[in-house]
Design a protein around this motif. Structure first.
Motif, PDB file in Angstrom:
ATOM      1  N   THR A 437       0.830  -1.209   0.000  1.00  0.00           N
ATOM      2  CA  THR A 437       0.000   0.000   0.000  1.00  0.00           C
ATOM      3  C   THR A 437       0.862   1.255   0.000  1.00  0.00           C
ATOM      4  N   ILE A 438       0.221   2.370  -0.323  1.00  0.00           N
ATOM      5  CA  ILE A 438       0.919   3.659  -0.277  1.00  0.00           C
ATOM      6  C   ILE A 438       1.391   3.942   1.147  1.00  0.00           C
ATOM      7  N   TYR A 439       0.517   3.662   2.121  1.00  0.00           N
ATOM      8  CA  TYR A 439       0.878   3.926   3.511  1.00  0.00           C
ATOM      9  C   TYR A 439       2.138   3.146   3.912  1.00  0.00           C
ATOM     10  N   ASN A 440       2.173   1.867   3.574  1.00  0.00           N
ATOM     11  CA  ASN A 440       3.329   1.048   3.944  1.00  0.00           C
ATOM     12  C   ASN A 440       4.576   1.440   3.175  1.00  0.00           C
ATOM     13  N   ASN A 441       4.406   1.921   1.941  1.00  0.00           N
ATOM     14  CA  ASN A 441       5.564   2.374   1.175  1.00  0.00           C
ATOM     15  C   ASN A 441       6.188   3.619   1.787  1.00  0.00           C
ATOM     16  N   THR A 449      -0.722   3.901  13.852  1.00  0.00           N
ATOM     17  CA  THR A 449      -1.202   4.670  15.008  1.00  0.00           C
ATOM     18  C   THR A 449      -1.601   6.067  14.534  1.00  0.00           C
ATOM     19  N   SER A 450      -2.313   6.776  15.389  1.00  0.00           N
ATOM     20  CA  SER A 450      -2.728   8.141  15.033  1.00  0.00           C
ATOM     21  C   SER A 450      -1.509   9.048  14.845  1.00  0.00           C
ATOM     22  N   GLU A 451      -0.471   8.828  15.643  1.00  0.00           N
ATOM     23  CA  GLU A 451       0.757   9.622  15.522  1.00  0.00           C
ATOM     24  C   GLU A 451       1.435   9.374  14.169  1.00  0.00           C
ATOM     25  N   ASN A 452       1.545   8.088  13.764  1.00  0.00           N
ATOM     26  CA  ASN A 452       2.165   7.776  12.476  1.00  0.00           C
ATOM     27  C   ASN A 452       1.298   8.229  11.308  1.00  0.00           C
ATOM     28  N   ARG A 453      -0.021   8.199  11.483  1.00  0.00           N
ATOM     29  CA  ARG A 453      -0.911   8.698  10.435  1.00  0.00           C
ATOM     30  C   ARG A 453      -0.684  10.189  10.200  1.00  0.00           C
ATOM     31  N   GLU A 454      -0.467  10.926  11.278  1.00  0.00           N
ATOM     32  CA  GLU A 454      -0.224  12.360  11.165  1.00  0.00           C
ATOM     33  C   GLU A 454       1.139  12.619  10.514  1.00  0.00           C
TER      34      GLU A 454
END
Length: 587
Positions: A437-441, A449-454
């Motif tokens: 996924t884009i997120y994992n890339n 987590t919310s912190e990593n999402r930010e």
């Protein structure tokens, strides 16, 4: 014997004391099977005559008398059942131990080679055979797994042969000696086949390396080969290699079939000749050699099975030898590393009379350069001037051939490599996009987590790709395919930049990172990079000089040397080399 000890030593390096456990379990299986067979003799005598004659056979007499059990039909039948039941338990234990240790062995090999590859020196890596690396980590691992299985099958059968022959000698030494002599003589018959199998195994391993190399290139260059029509002639080359592999495998298979076909006839021939000599020349009664005959037939059967398994082992021994050499090469080519943990850039980095050469070619010559913390420096120069090599040295990927490289007055050779790499971000012209996924890339599989999402959101915004991601149906959960096949070159570059920004590094290296972008996107990213000025140290390689106007300093390289250094305006005034580059690009 020398080769056998080398093979044993190879397995021992990974398994240690577990080899001894395997040996004793196999020995236990053989003893139980041998004693169980020996107990059939008093049983046969009971059926033929009476219980009084049951103890005349030395092996069965030893067992029955030692256990102090009356040699009745029921007792002997029960003993036979007990011993073979125990053998079944031991056989299960032997199989369980073998499977457990086989998996342990393969896990150790895989993990060991992965760790060795992690520490492999980059300078050695770029000269390595990619096909060999690929084949060793994939196909060769399975073959070494088979080598383990065949070796220990042969080892187990060898233990059983020793047990049966020892018991047969105890029962009838002369007859046993004749049969064993015949068995030893057969070994000379198979010596040529063993050598041939080993030779073919080595060739097969070499051809597999070539096949993997060709296959990797076919996949990597698929677009070019397909567009130019060269995929057809290239495929012919690949097919020739496949036919060569098929021929080698067929020859090994024929030798295996010959051994399987000879196995039983040779056993029977040895037994027949031994019985004839025992009866005709030594005037012995066949009935007196019945136990020895039974044990020796068993021994010869396992002896032939041992030779068959040994040939199977030799058929994949080339893979094991390759694995051993490969691991040794990784050890020898390991990069040097200091022990000091790098905590982060505090003041500056400095290259003191640094030179670098590939083999005999000197790429960088006497480089003196100082870059302060949070400074933005651009490296420019014609192709082959040494820009990427200089970036490689600054990142710690390459070690100077001469001179020293300091970070905060500490020589980089004293720093632990991995701790240094964690503080460095690197974006090259050739972007690596993972099939995820884009997120994992971007986050490199960081915890959701919310912190990593930010942090993810901030990184993609700075890399000017936030709007593109939000326009996708699954947004950041979109899978990107093999090496980002569904993305444009510019989108790949922006994701790669976002990945490094997510890390929050001290030193950001951009090796022509915006070369695949259109003018508008390049300008947007350049604005975002400009916003990072003063927040981290940035080193940029760029061919388009318009993108580095805002750099604090520009370093002009030519033929591996620094020709000039200064701001954009200063170089426009003072450097003829830089002026020529500007004129060439019509700026």
């Amino acid at each position: 014997m020398k080769n056998n000890l080398q093979y044993f030593s190879y397995f021992y390096n990974y398994l240690g004391y577990r080899l001894l456990i395997t040996f004793f379990v196999s020995l236990f299986v053989g003893l139980l099977d041998g004693v169980g067979l020996a107990l059939f003799i008093p049983l046969l005598k009971l059926v033929a005559t009476s219980a009084e004659g049951a103890g005349e056979d030395p092996v069965s007499e030893l067992v029955v008398n030692y256990l102090e059990i009356p040699p009745t039909l029921v007792n002997i039948l029960l003993l036979i059942f007990v011993f073979f039941a125990l053998k079944g338990v031991a056989k299960f234990l032997e199989g369980f131990v073998r499977v457990r240790y086989q998996q342990y062995f393969m896990r150790k090999i895989r993990i060991s080679n992965i760790d060795l590859l992690n520490s492999y020196d980059y300078k050695n890596f770029i000269k390595a055979d990619v096909g060999r690396i690929q084949n060793t980590f994939t196909g060769e691992v399975g073959k070494v797994n088979s080598a383990f299985r065949f070796y220990f099958k042969a080892f187990q059968y060898g233990v059983l042969v020793v047990v049966y022959v020892s018991m047969a000698f105890f029962a009838d030494p002369l007859f046993s000696l004749m049969v064993v002599t015949g068995g030893i003589l057969t070994n000379f018959l198979f010596t040529f086949l063993y050598k041939r199998t080993k030779y073919l195994s080595r060739k097969l391993t070499s051809e597999n390396h070539i096949f993997q190399d060709l296959l990797i290139q076919k996949v990597a260059f698929f677009k070019y080969l397909k567009t130019t029509g060269l995929n057809i002639p290239y495929s012919k080359k690949l097919k020739r290699n496949i036919r060569s592999l098929e021929g080698l495998q067929r020859k090994i298979g024929i030798i295996d079939s010959m051994l399987a076909a000879l196995r039983e006839p040779v056993v029977v021939l040895i037994i027949v000749v031994a019985i004839y000599l025992q009866v005709v020349f030594f005037d012995q009664n066949v009935g007196l050699i019945l136990l020895s005959l039974l044990l020796l037939y068993r021994a010869l059967t396992f002896f032939m099975a041992m030779q068959e398994q040994w040939n199977f082992f030799l058929g994949v021994s080339g893979s094991m030898e390759n694995m051993e050499k490969f691991s040794e090469e990784l050890k020898v080519g390991r990069e040097s590393s200091g022990s000091q943990i790098f905590q982060g850039l505090r003041d500056k980095i400095r290259l003191d009379h640094v030179s670098f050469q590939y083999d005999s070619k000197e790429v960088l010559k006497d480089i003196e350069l100082e870059i302060r913390k949070n400074e933005t420096v651009a490296l420019v120069g014609e192709s082959g001037s040494g820009k990427s090599t200089l970036i490689g040295i600054i990142s710690g990927l390459l070690k100077p051939s001469k001179g020293n490289y300091f970070i905060d007055k500490q020589n980089v050779s004293e720093l632990e490599n991995t701790s240094l790499s964690r503080h460095i971000g690197y974006v090259s012209q050739d972007v690596n996009i993972f099939n995820d996924t884009i997120y994992n890339n971007v986050t490199f599989w960081a915890e959701d987590t919310s912190e990593n999402r930010e942090k993810f959101k901030q990184a993609v915004e700075k890399a000017a790709i936030y709007n593109f991601i939000k326009g996708l149906p699954k947004e950041e959960e979109t899978f990107l395919g093999n090496n980002g096949i569904n993305l444009s070159g510019g989108q790949k570059q922006r994701l790669a930049i976002a990945r490094e920004l997510f890390k929050k590094v001290d030193l950001l290296l951009l090796d022509e990172a915006t070369s695949a972008l259109d003018g508008e996107t390049e300008a947007t990213i350049q604005q975002n990079i400009d916003r990072l000025k003063g927040q981290m140290t940035i080193i940029i390689i760029a061919h388009r000089l318009a993108t580095i106007k805002s750099a604090d300093r520009i370093v002009v390289l030519k033929n591996g040397k620094i020709q000039a250094m200064g701001s954009y305006k200063e170089l426009m005034t003072d450097s003829e080399v830089f002026q020529e580059m500007i004129e060439f690009q019509n700026l």
